[in-house]
Design a protein around this motif. Structure first.
Motif, PDB file in Angstrom:
ATOM      1  N   ILE A 103     -10.140   4.109   6.657  1.00 41.17           N
ATOM      2  CA  ILE A 103      -9.468   5.161   6.974  1.00 41.17           C
ATOM      3  C   ILE A 103      -8.412   5.465   6.069  1.00 41.17           C
ATOM      4  O   ILE A 103      -7.332   4.546   6.063  1.00 41.17           O
ATOM      5  CB  ILE A 103      -9.097   5.019   8.576  1.00 41.17           C
ATOM      6  N   PRO A 104      -8.375   6.628   5.367  1.00 35.27           N
ATOM      7  CA  PRO A 104      -7.462   6.863   4.309  1.00 35.27           C
ATOM      8  C   PRO A 104      -6.073   7.387   5.231  1.00 35.27           C
ATOM      9  O   PRO A 104      -6.130   7.615   6.086  1.00 35.27           O
ATOM     10  CB  PRO A 104      -8.151   8.133   3.776  1.00 35.27           C
ATOM     11  N   PHE A 105      -5.099   6.807   4.430  1.00 37.58           N
ATOM     12  CA  PHE A 105      -3.758   7.109   4.965  1.00 37.58           C
ATOM     13  C   PHE A 105      -2.811   6.954   3.788  1.00 37.58           C
ATOM     14  O   PHE A 105      -2.931   6.363   2.382  1.00 37.58           O
ATOM     15  CB  PHE A 105      -3.071   5.960   5.928  1.00 37.58           C
ATOM     16  N   ASP A 106      -1.476   7.666   3.759  1.00 39.05           N
ATOM     17  CA  ASP A 106      -0.521   7.579   2.849  1.00 39.05           C
ATOM     18  C   ASP A 106       0.043   6.374   2.500  1.00 39.05           C
ATOM     19  O   ASP A 106       0.873   5.689   3.295  1.00 39.05           O
ATOM     20  CB  ASP A 106       0.515   8.469   3.335  1.00 39.05           C
ATOM     21  N   ARG A 107      -0.358   5.647   1.477  1.00 42.33           N
ATOM     22  CA  ARG A 107       0.086   4.282   1.138  1.00 42.33           C
ATOM     23  C   ARG A 107       1.467   4.404   0.543  1.00 42.33           C
ATOM     24  O   ARG A 107       2.011   3.147   0.505  1.00 42.33           O
ATOM     25  CB  ARG A 107      -1.011   3.880  -0.067  1.00 42.33           C
ATOM     26  N   THR A 108       2.049   5.462   0.460  1.00 43.28           N
ATOM     27  CA  THR A 108       3.624   5.571  -0.107  1.00 43.28           C
ATOM     28  C   THR A 108       4.311   5.659   0.995  1.00 43.28           C
ATOM     29  O   THR A 108       5.736   5.461   1.106  1.00 43.28           O
ATOM     30  CB  THR A 108       3.876   6.414  -0.980  1.00 43.28           C
ATOM     31  N   PHE A 109       3.853   5.875   2.354  1.00 44.52           N
ATOM     32  CA  PHE A 109       4.649   6.339   3.662  1.00 44.52           C
ATOM     33  C   PHE A 109       5.788   7.190   3.505  1.00 44.52           C
ATOM     34  O   PHE A 109       6.935   6.862   3.675  1.00 44.52           O
ATOM     35  CB  PHE A 109       5.145   4.949   4.033  1.00 44.52           C
ATOM     36  N   ASP A 110       5.285   8.440   3.065  1.00 40.12           N
ATOM     37  CA  ASP A 110       6.236   9.591   2.524  1.00 40.12           C
ATOM     38  C   ASP A 110       7.506   9.091   1.664  1.00 40.12           C
ATOM     39  O   ASP A 110       8.436   9.531   1.587  1.00 40.12           O
ATOM     40  CB  ASP A 110       6.974   9.879   4.011  1.00 40.12           C
ATOM     41  N   GLY A 111       7.006   8.269   0.533  1.00 39.28           N
ATOM     42  CA  GLY A 111       7.723   8.087  -0.322  1.00 39.28           C
ATOM     43  C   GLY A 111       8.882   6.925  -0.332  1.00 39.28           C
ATOM     44  O   GLY A 111       9.657   6.509  -1.016  1.00 39.28           O
ATOM     45  N   LYS A 112       8.493   6.198   1.122  1.00 46.09           N
ATOM     46  CA  LYS A 112       9.506   5.326   1.307  1.00 46.09           C
ATOM     47  C   LYS A 112       9.012   3.774   0.670  1.00 46.09           C
ATOM     48  O   LYS A 112       9.741   2.937   0.383  1.00 46.09           O
ATOM     49  CB  LYS A 112       9.375   4.880   2.732  1.00 46.09           C
ATOM     50  N   VAL A 113       7.891   3.576   0.266  1.00 43.31           N
ATOM     51  CA  VAL A 113       7.712   2.403  -0.515  1.00 43.31           C
ATOM     52  C   VAL A 113       7.842   2.476  -2.030  1.00 43.31           C
ATOM     53  O   VAL A 113       7.011   3.334  -2.456  1.00 43.31           O
ATOM     54  CB  VAL A 113       5.897   2.024  -0.182  1.00 43.31           C
TER      55      VAL A 113
ATOM     56  N   GLY B  94      10.903  -2.246  -6.683  1.00 41.69           N
ATOM     57  CA  GLY B  94      11.134  -2.257  -5.338  1.00 41.69           C
ATOM     58  C   GLY B  94      10.385  -3.400  -4.651  1.00 41.69           C
ATOM     59  O   GLY B  94      10.161  -4.519  -5.122  1.00 41.69           O
ATOM     60  N   SER B  95      10.232  -3.390  -3.225  1.00 40.05           N
ATOM     61  CA  SER B  95       9.790  -4.506  -2.568  1.00 40.05           C
ATOM     62  C   SER B  95       8.322  -4.386  -2.488  1.00 40.05           C
ATOM     63  O   SER B  95       7.658  -5.478  -2.090  1.00 40.05           O
ATOM     64  CB  SER B  95      10.596  -4.720  -1.305  1.00 40.05           C
ATOM     65  N   GLY B  96       7.947  -3.373  -2.663  1.00 38.76           N
ATOM     66  CA  GLY B  96       6.336  -3.073  -2.372  1.00 38.76           C
ATOM     67  C   GLY B  96       6.053  -2.914  -0.910  1.00 38.76           C
ATOM     68  O   GLY B  96       4.925  -2.900  -0.571  1.00 38.76           O
ATOM     69  N   ALA B  97       7.099  -2.765   0.022  1.00 37.15           N
ATOM     70  CA  ALA B  97       6.750  -2.761   1.492  1.00 37.15           C
ATOM     71  C   ALA B  97       7.625  -1.676   2.056  1.00 37.15           C
ATOM     72  O   ALA B  97       8.756  -1.611   1.206  1.00 37.15           O
ATOM     73  CB  ALA B  97       6.856  -4.139   2.037  1.00 37.15           C
ATOM     74  N   ILE B  98       7.320  -1.195   2.783  1.00 39.46           N
ATOM     75  CA  ILE B  98       8.162  -0.180   3.773  1.00 39.46           C
ATOM     76  C   ILE B  98       9.433  -0.889   4.482  1.00 39.46           C
ATOM     77  O   ILE B  98       9.086  -2.154   4.958  1.00 39.46           O
ATOM     78  CB  ILE B  98       7.535   0.567   4.577  1.00 39.46           C
ATOM     79  N   GLY B  99      10.655  -0.381   4.467  1.00 37.67           N
ATOM     80  CA  GLY B  99      11.760  -1.047   5.225  1.00 37.67           C
ATOM     81  C   GLY B  99      11.336  -0.879   6.840  1.00 37.67           C
ATOM     82  O   GLY B  99      10.562  -0.283   7.256  1.00 37.67           O
ATOM     83  N   PHE B 100      12.063  -2.060   7.492  1.00 37.88           N
ATOM     84  CA  PHE B 100      11.798  -2.306   8.720  1.00 37.88           C
ATOM     85  C   PHE B 100      11.941  -1.051   9.702  1.00 37.88           C
ATOM     86  O   PHE B 100      11.319  -0.539  10.427  1.00 37.88           O
ATOM     87  CB  PHE B 100      12.702  -3.378   9.234  1.00 37.88           C
TER      88      PHE B 100
END
Length: 284
Positions: free
Chosen positions: A194-204, A211-217
């Motif tokens: 299921i497609p989703f925003d892999r950048t999480f609104d630019g947070k990743v 960067g860390s390559g992951a979204i923050g907690f």
């Protein structure tokens, strides 16, 4: 100009199943089951090992500490389970494990928080269950005044409401944060069912850009908008209703089978069990 109001694929259970089966075959309904079993086995082995070497001092504290340590140790296994569930099939376990090396830095905090809030709800449910049992015994007492019965009923409703509130506003955000952090660390070469925003609104921020390559907690929950939260809550309500319906159906089928195979013996057993429950309530 035509405006099309498209609903998310996951807005309904049927549309979700239809989509994932069209992308990954009929076995997509069981995506991640094998990895989930491996995770459960890893949790069981880690728990047994820690229980064997951990001093049995202050038993409740040691149980809490062991559970949190196991959650942190097995966090990469949980992420592999998540990746195997949301990604297209093709990778085996060792390939997924090799792709997540060095992930503890991003995983230990959400894994610890999720396990901690689950333990909190577990102990709260245990204490609340004792209160509810006491109030139910009081309500069943025929000599109790009506005002006392109303008060006991309100306490029971308050306990259930508190558990639901904690589940919605404590456990659910912790689980969402853990899963979204894991999903943000899915390798770029893996396609999702299921497609989703892999950048999480630019947070990743990718690792190649420093960067860390992951979204923050905290960003994992903040980027989860209100519509998605409501959709998730509706999904849990649907799952609860379907599970309850299946449970009641199974109970009635089993009761009918017992009555058909041993009707008189079953009736005597029910009468005896009811009498013992009444006697225990009167003694209490």
């Amino acid at each position: 100009m035509t405006i099309v109001n498209t609903k998310p694929i996951t807005s309904k259970i049927r549309s979700t199943i239809k989509h994932i089966t069209s992308q990954a075959g009929w076995t997509a309904r069981f995506r991640g089951m094998l990895f989930g079993l491996l995770y459960v086995m890893a949790v069981g082995a880690s728990t047994s090992l820690l229980n064997a070497i951990m001093p049995r001092i202050m038993l409740p504290f040691s149980i809490i500490l062991n559970s949190i340590l196991v959650a942190i140790v097995t966090a990469p296994m949980h992420m592999i389970w998540t990746h195997a569930t949301i990604a297209m099939p093709g990778k085996k376990f060792m390939a997924r494990y090799a792709a997540i090396k060095g992930s503890y830095k991003q995983l230990w905090l959400p894994a610890m928080v999720y396990e901690a809030v689950q333990l909190l709800v577990f102990f709260q449910a245990g204490c609340s269950g004792q209160l509810v049992q006491h109030d139910l015994a009081r309500v069943s007492n025929t000599d109790m005044a009506n005002s006392a019965r109303w008060f006991a009923g309100l306490r029971i409703a308050g306990v259930i409401g508190a558990l639901v509130t904690v589940a919605l506003f404590v456990v659910l955000p912790a689980k969402v944060q853990l899963v979204r952090v894991e999903a943000s660390m899915l390798p770029d070469e893996d396609d999702t069912i299921i497609p989703f925003d892999r950048t999480f609104d630019g947070k990743v921020v990718p690792k190649v850009l420093g960067g860390s390559g992951a979204i923050g907690f905290m960003d994992a929950w903040r980027s989860f908008n209100r519509e998605a939260r409501l959709r998730l809550i509706k999904l849990y309500v649907k799952i609860f209703l379907v599970s309850t319906a299946i449970f009641f159906l199974a109970v009635h089928v089993m009761a009918f089978e017992l009555w058909a195979l041993a009707g008189e013996a079953t009736k005597n057993f029910v009468v005896m069990a009811h009498a013992q429950l009444q006697q225990a309530s009167q003694n209490h």
